[in-house]
Design a protein around this motif. Sequence first.
Motif, PDB file in Angstrom:
ATOM      1  N   HIS A  68       0.920  -1.234  -0.234  1.00 23.30           N
ATOM      2  CA  HIS A  68      -0.503  -0.020   0.379  1.00 23.30           C
ATOM      3  C   HIS A  68       0.836   1.360  -0.088  1.00 23.30           C
ATOM      4  N   PHE A  69       0.437   2.132  -0.506  1.00 18.41           N
ATOM      5  CA  PHE A  69       1.454   3.387  -0.571  1.00 18.41           C
ATOM      6  C   PHE A  69       0.453   4.731  -1.094  1.00 18.41           C
ATOM      7  N   ALA A  70       0.582   5.860  -0.324  1.00 20.87           N
ATOM      8  CA  ALA A  70       0.136   7.120  -0.528  1.00 20.87           C
ATOM      9  C   ALA A  70       0.411   7.683  -2.022  1.00 20.87           C
ATOM     10  N   VAL A  71      -0.569   8.227  -2.654  1.00 24.83           N
ATOM     11  CA  VAL A  71      -0.247   8.742  -4.365  1.00 24.83           C
ATOM     12  C   VAL A  71      -0.705  10.362  -3.754  1.00 24.83           C
ATOM     13  N   ASP A  72       0.463  11.274  -4.162  1.00 27.98           N
ATOM     14  CA  ASP A  72      -0.374  12.369  -3.751  1.00 27.98           C
ATOM     15  C   ASP A  72      -1.170  13.164  -5.015  1.00 27.98           C
ATOM     16  N   SER A  73      -0.364  13.779  -5.850  1.00 22.55           N
ATOM     17  CA  SER A  73      -1.167  14.204  -7.241  1.00 22.55           C
ATOM     18  C   SER A  73      -2.163  13.449  -7.815  1.00 22.55           C
ATOM     19  N   GLN A  74      -1.051  12.966  -9.438  1.00 24.46           N
ATOM     20  CA  GLN A  74      -2.527  11.795 -10.253  1.00 24.46           C
ATOM     21  C   GLN A  74      -2.456  10.623  -9.702  1.00 24.46           C
ATOM     22  N   PRO A  75      -3.201   9.035  -9.493  1.00 22.72           N
ATOM     23  CA  PRO A  75      -3.092   8.607  -9.407  1.00 22.72           C
ATOM     24  C   PRO A  75      -2.587   7.443 -10.462  1.00 22.72           C
ATOM     25  N   PHE A  76      -2.344   6.302 -10.414  1.00 23.44           N
ATOM     26  CA  PHE A  76      -2.066   5.347 -11.417  1.00 23.44           C
ATOM     27  C   PHE A  76      -2.501   4.810 -11.849  1.00 23.44           C
ATOM     28  N   PRO A  77      -2.994   4.897 -13.461  1.00 21.24           N
ATOM     29  CA  PRO A  77      -3.849   3.732 -14.044  1.00 21.24           C
ATOM     30  C   PRO A  77      -3.102   2.179 -13.742  1.00 21.24           C
ATOM     31  N   LEU A  78      -4.271   1.374 -13.201  1.00 20.88           N
ATOM     32  CA  LEU A  78      -4.473   0.167 -12.707  1.00 20.88           C
ATOM     33  C   LEU A  78      -3.646  -0.678 -13.753  1.00 20.88           C
ATOM     34  N   GLY A  79      -2.591  -1.136 -13.487  1.00 26.07           N
ATOM     35  CA  GLY A  79      -1.912  -1.871 -14.456  1.00 26.07           C
ATOM     36  C   GLY A  79      -0.899  -1.488 -14.664  1.00 26.07           C
ATOM     37  N   GLY A  80      -0.418  -0.375 -14.540  1.00 23.40           N
ATOM     38  CA  GLY A  80       1.043   0.991 -14.577  1.00 23.40           C
ATOM     39  C   GLY A  80       1.628   0.359 -13.383  1.00 23.40           C
ATOM     40  N   MET A  81       3.122   0.485 -13.557  1.00 22.31           N
ATOM     41  CA  MET A  81       4.562  -0.320 -12.968  1.00 22.31           C
ATOM     42  C   MET A  81       4.669   1.792 -12.130  1.00 22.31           C
ATOM     43  N   THR A  82       5.056   1.092 -10.858  1.00 23.30           N
ATOM     44  CA  THR A  82       5.405   2.023 -10.202  1.00 23.30           C
ATOM     45  C   THR A  82       6.478   1.322  -9.365  1.00 23.30           C
ATOM     46  N   ARG A  83       7.571   2.521  -8.534  1.00 20.22           N
ATOM     47  CA  ARG A  83       8.558   2.109  -7.700  1.00 20.22           C
ATOM     48  C   ARG A  83       8.141   3.032  -6.747  1.00 20.22           C
ATOM     49  N   VAL A  84       8.217   1.892  -5.205  1.00 21.57           N
ATOM     50  CA  VAL A  84       7.770   1.686  -4.212  1.00 21.57           C
ATOM     51  C   VAL A  84       9.140   1.670  -2.540  1.00 21.57           C
ATOM     52  N   LYS A  85       9.210   2.313  -1.452  1.00 18.97           N
ATOM     53  CA  LYS A  85      10.185   2.009  -1.165  1.00 18.97           C
ATOM     54  C   LYS A  85       9.208   1.303   0.596  1.00 18.97           C
TER      55      LYS A  85
END
Length: 442
Positions: free
Chosen positions: A409-426
């Motif tokens: 789980h992670f917080a997104v402060d501006s634009q949410p990510f589209p489902l199925g997209g990739m991001t990097r989380v610590k």
Amino acid sequence: MSPVRPRRVYIETWGCQMNELDSQRMAGQLMQQGILPTREPEEADIILLNSCSVREKAEQKVYSRIGEYRLFKRTRNDLLIGLCGCVAQQEGQRALDRVSDLDFVVGPARVGELNDVIARRQAGERVVATGFPEERTYDIDAVSRHGEYKGMVTIIEGCNKNCTFCIVPQTRGPERSRPFAEILKEVRHLLDYGFMEIELLGQTVNHWREPGGDLDFADLLDAVASLPGLQRLRFMTSYPRDFTPRMVEQVGRHSNICPYLHLPVQSGSDRILRRMGRGYARSLYLDLIGQLRRARPALALSTDIIVGFPGETEEDFQQTLELMEEVRFASVYAFKYSPRPGTAAPRLDGEVDPEVASERLQRLFQTQERIQREINQGLVGEEYDVLVTGWGKQPGTQMGRTSCHRIVHFAVDSQPFPLGGMTRVKVESALPHSLLGRLVVP
Ligand code: 5AD
């Protein structure tokens, strides 16, 4: 003139990934007829219950649900209710005899005939489409994968193992591999659509063999993992005895094969494994885990365990707990043994008192919870690529999966990510069943 209301289908799915994919196939076939999915059973013209019969409780649940939905027929006499999935195969005509409001029954190997079944129902026939025909309709273009982040591809259907507890060989029929070329074509088709994650499915996925040819699952893994654009490849469910050194080698070679494997052990006791007819000993299982971890050190493992199998003593159960301590699974799906019709285990002696079984299950969960907490705690501070799969419970949060299948789980402060997209989380903190992290800004 009143506007034409689009027709709607409501599909409820229980059980395994195979059932999930079958539901996507049924939705897709109906969408091609202009019948759209709905989340509200009240507004549906067709209700499909895609059932599971692996344990008795799942079977009871589907019947009680039919009981609820048939009440809608009092005000909507054109509503159709269909029983699909493994209970459908198991019950066939019996289900129609038992529930007068049930319109049709479609077994897992007949999913591709849904439109025909509905047309026949509309002409007055209460159809039972069960059994395992040689020729099967399987149209890959008619799968509704809407909202899904992973593309599931069946590579092998049915099961020829005869585990004494298991009803699957009866409900999904004899084993049958799909041709190599057909599988590759379907995977390519999904990659062209933009799916980053592909999941190969089968009850014994690693027992796949090219029909009439020499290729085995190691060759298929190699070919699929080599396709350009494929970021994550998963497969389930593997059968421990069918995992060969060549397959282990492929898992080690291709970094896009996810370092996560579901490998049901069922019990840690050789005596119980023998009674279950699993065809392997504890030592073979542990040896395989050792090989896999040498090939992929970060490998996360999950497993299935049955407690309270006939003849299971406290000592047998202790051996299961010890195996869990030794392997340290990332997650465990554990169940109380449930006798199934047509299987051999109900004839075995040594029935375990249900209270003893419940108590063992509780102890198993406690052990696993502690192990998971420890494992997840060790991941704090690590960074992961996360495939975004949904929304968090808190506003402004999203969730996703690491390649080793952990929920983050992670917080997104501006634009949410589209489902199925990739991001990097610590990862910043850990719970037994999920990780909490923050986005890493590149
Ligand atoms: N009782 C309890 N659990 C069962 N499973 C399969 N059959 C039974 C049964 N009769 C469990 C096994 C299998 C998982 C899908 O369901 O652990 O791996």
